[in-house]
Design a protein around this motif. Structure first.
Motif, PDB file in Angstrom:
ATOM      1  N   ARG A   1     -15.612  77.806   3.978  1.00  0.00           N
ATOM      2  CA  ARG A   1     -14.876  78.322   2.566  1.00  0.00           C
ATOM      3  C   ARG A   1     -13.586  79.456   2.989  1.00  0.00           C
ATOM      4  N   ILE A   2     -13.801  80.126   3.802  1.00  0.00           N
ATOM      5  CA  ILE A   2     -13.080  81.166   4.589  1.00  0.00           C
ATOM      6  C   ILE A   2     -11.754  80.371   5.030  1.00  0.00           C
ATOM      7  N   LYS A   3     -11.796  79.136   5.672  1.00  0.00           N
ATOM      8  CA  LYS A   3     -10.824  78.348   6.480  1.00  0.00           C
ATOM      9  C   LYS A   3     -10.127  77.793   5.216  1.00  0.00           C
ATOM     10  N   ARG A   4     -10.653  77.300   4.266  1.00  0.00           N
ATOM     11  CA  ARG A   4     -10.298  76.498   3.174  1.00  0.00           C
ATOM     12  C   ARG A   4      -9.346  77.580   2.389  1.00  0.00           C
ATOM     13  N   TYR A   5      -9.798  78.952   2.129  1.00  0.00           N
ATOM     14  CA  TYR A   5      -9.092  79.885   1.495  1.00  0.00           C
ATOM     15  C   TYR A   5      -7.749  80.171   2.027  1.00  0.00           C
ATOM     16  N   ILE A   6      -7.806  80.336   3.596  1.00  0.00           N
ATOM     17  CA  ILE A   6      -6.627  80.573   4.313  1.00  0.00           C
ATOM     18  C   ILE A   6      -5.605  79.238   4.229  1.00  0.00           C
ATOM     19  N   ARG A   7      -5.984  78.100   4.401  1.00  0.00           N
ATOM     20  CA  ARG A   7      -5.395  76.884   4.415  1.00  0.00           C
ATOM     21  C   ARG A   7      -4.493  77.039   2.914  1.00  0.00           C
ATOM     22  N   GLN A   8      -5.479  77.127   1.878  1.00  0.00           N
ATOM     23  CA  GLN A   8      -4.683  77.049   0.472  1.00  0.00           C
ATOM     24  C   GLN A   8      -3.735  78.143   0.242  1.00  0.00           C
ATOM     25  N   SER A   9      -4.032  79.297   0.775  1.00  0.00           N
ATOM     26  CA  SER A   9      -2.894  80.493   0.880  1.00  0.00           C
ATOM     27  C   SER A   9      -1.842  80.221   1.514  1.00  0.00           C
ATOM     28  N   LEU A  10      -1.780  79.480   2.785  1.00  0.00           N
ATOM     29  CA  LEU A  10      -0.839  79.151   3.357  1.00  0.00           C
ATOM     30  C   LEU A  10       0.126  78.010   2.779  1.00  0.00           C
ATOM     31  N   LEU A  11      -0.625  77.222   2.277  1.00  0.00           N
ATOM     32  CA  LEU A  11       0.191  76.252   1.206  1.00  0.00           C
ATOM     33  C   LEU A  11       0.971  76.833   0.071  1.00  0.00           C
ATOM     34  N   GLU A  12       0.392  77.762  -0.340  1.00  0.00           N
ATOM     35  CA  GLU A  12       1.195  78.648  -1.437  1.00  0.00           C
ATOM     36  C   GLU A  12       2.147  79.313  -1.009  1.00  0.00           C
ATOM     37  N   LEU A  13       2.010  80.160   0.243  1.00  0.00           N
ATOM     38  CA  LEU A  13       3.076  80.749   0.739  1.00  0.00           C
ATOM     39  C   LEU A  13       4.145  79.944   1.766  1.00  0.00           C
ATOM     40  N   LYS A  14       3.765  78.817   1.991  1.00  0.00           N
ATOM     41  CA  LYS A  14       4.697  77.937   2.933  1.00  0.00           C
ATOM     42  C   LYS A  14       6.398  78.110   2.747  1.00  0.00           C
ATOM     43  N   PRO A  15       6.902  78.402   1.340  1.00  0.00           N
ATOM     44  CA  PRO A  15       8.156  78.212   1.401  1.00  0.00           C
ATOM     45  C   PRO A  15       8.828  79.700   1.974  1.00  0.00           C
ATOM     46  N   GLN A  16       7.968  80.546   2.158  1.00  0.00           N
ATOM     47  CA  GLN A  16       8.477  82.080   2.422  1.00  0.00           C
ATOM     48  C   GLN A  16       8.125  82.215   3.902  1.00  0.00           C
ATOM     49  N   ILE A  17       7.207  81.442   4.515  1.00  0.00           N
ATOM     50  CA  ILE A  17       7.026  81.712   5.968  1.00  0.00           C
ATOM     51  C   ILE A  17       8.060  81.160   7.073  1.00  0.00           C
ATOM     52  N   ASP A  18       8.456  81.954   7.772  1.00  0.00           N
ATOM     53  CA  ASP A  18       9.484  81.743   9.003  1.00  0.00           C
ATOM     54  C   ASP A  18       8.967  80.440   9.677  1.00  0.00           C
ATOM     55  N   PRO A  19      10.109  79.282   9.592  1.00  0.00           N
ATOM     56  CA  PRO A  19       9.806  78.122  10.180  1.00  0.00           C
ATOM     57  C   PRO A  19       9.509  78.077  11.565  1.00  0.00           C
ATOM     58  N   GLN A  20      10.209  79.064  12.193  1.00  0.00           N
ATOM     59  CA  GLN A  20      10.240  78.757  13.742  1.00  0.00           C
ATOM     60  C   GLN A  20       9.386  79.712  14.595  1.00  0.00           C
ATOM     61  N   THR A  21       8.146  79.524  14.258  1.00  0.00           N
ATOM     62  CA  THR A  21       7.153  80.259  14.803  1.00  0.00           C
ATOM     63  C   THR A  21       5.670  79.386  14.815  1.00  0.00           C
ATOM     64  N   ASP A  22       5.018  79.886  15.688  1.00  0.00           N
ATOM     65  CA  ASP A  22       3.652  79.593  16.042  1.00  0.00           C
ATOM     66  C   ASP A  22       2.757  80.872  15.694  1.00  0.00           C
ATOM     67  N   PHE A  23       1.638  80.615  14.942  1.00  0.00           N
ATOM     68  CA  PHE A  23       0.831  81.938  14.479  1.00  0.00           C
ATOM     69  C   PHE A  23      -0.619  81.353  14.548  1.00  0.00           C
ATOM     70  N   LEU A  24      -1.416  82.201  15.018  1.00  0.00           N
ATOM     71  CA  LEU A  24      -3.061  82.153  14.897  1.00  0.00           C
ATOM     72  C   LEU A  24      -3.511  83.154  13.745  1.00  0.00           C
ATOM     73  N   ILE A  25      -4.445  82.867  12.955  1.00  0.00           N
ATOM     74  CA  ILE A  25      -4.789  83.744  12.020  1.00  0.00           C
ATOM     75  C   ILE A  25      -6.397  83.687  12.303  1.00  0.00           C
ATOM     76  N   ILE A  26      -6.980  84.755  12.727  1.00  0.00           N
ATOM     77  CA  ILE A  26      -8.443  84.980  13.064  1.00  0.00           C
ATOM     78  C   ILE A  26      -8.883  86.000  12.184  1.00  0.00           C
ATOM     79  N   ALA A  27      -9.877  85.550  11.467  1.00  0.00           N
ATOM     80  CA  ALA A  27     -10.791  86.165  10.279  1.00  0.00           C
ATOM     81  C   ALA A  27     -11.616  87.349  10.936  1.00  0.00           C
ATOM     82  N   ARG A  28     -11.548  88.322  10.186  1.00  0.00           N
ATOM     83  CA  ARG A  28     -12.408  89.449  10.535  1.00  0.00           C
ATOM     84  C   ARG A  28     -13.602  89.560   9.715  1.00  0.00           C
ATOM     85  N   ARG A  29     -14.782  90.375   9.898  1.00  0.00           N
ATOM     86  CA  ARG A  29     -15.864  90.496   9.141  1.00  0.00           C
ATOM     87  C   ARG A  29     -15.739  90.447   7.876  1.00  0.00           C
TER      88      ARG A  29
END
Length: 121
Positions: free
Chosen positions: A62-90
């Motif tokens: 569920r947490i991963k699904r929320y992250i992926r959906q958020s990224l999909l909605e924020l996609k136009p605003q994200i810097d295209p020339q980067t790799d990044f990792l998202i690590i969820a905290r408790r």
């Protein structure tokens, strides 16, 4: 709609490269490691939700699904020339979709990966 495979970091060596060579920022619910890739056509993301966060797979998924959906909605605003990792905290396991997106946007802004909405208008 989901994040396409070309937008994902899946291989362990690629994950490790961003983790070892990238810079990190964090807020209460997410840690973001980011590494610039000037030759890239679009960003790539890796998502990690450990067993400490949710002992059951459905909680972690569920947490991963929320992250992926958020990224999909924020996609136009994200810097295209980067790799990044998202690590969820408790705390991420207690968030609903809207709070997850807000927290993730905050972490990406701290990392300098999210372009300001005012600049886009």
């Amino acid at each position: 709609m989901t994040v396409r495979k070309s937008y994902r970091i899946k291989r362990e060596d690629e994950f490790q490269d961003v983790f070892d060579n990238g810079q990190s920022v964090a807020n209460r619910n997410f840690v973001v490691y980011h590494l610039s890739r000037p030759e890239a056509k679009h960003f790539r993301v890796g998502i990690s939700v450990g067993k400490k966060i949710g002992h059951r797979a459905n909680v972690r998924n569920r947490i991963k699904r929320y992250i992926r959906q958020s990224l999909l909605e924020l996609k136009p605003q994200i810097d295209p020339q980067t790799d990044f990792l998202i690590i969820a905290r408790r705390g991420a396991s207690q968030l609903d979709m809207a709070e997850s997106k807000k927290n993730l946007a905050h972490a990406l802004t701290l990392a300098g990966l999210l372009l300001d909405e005012e600049k886009n208008e």
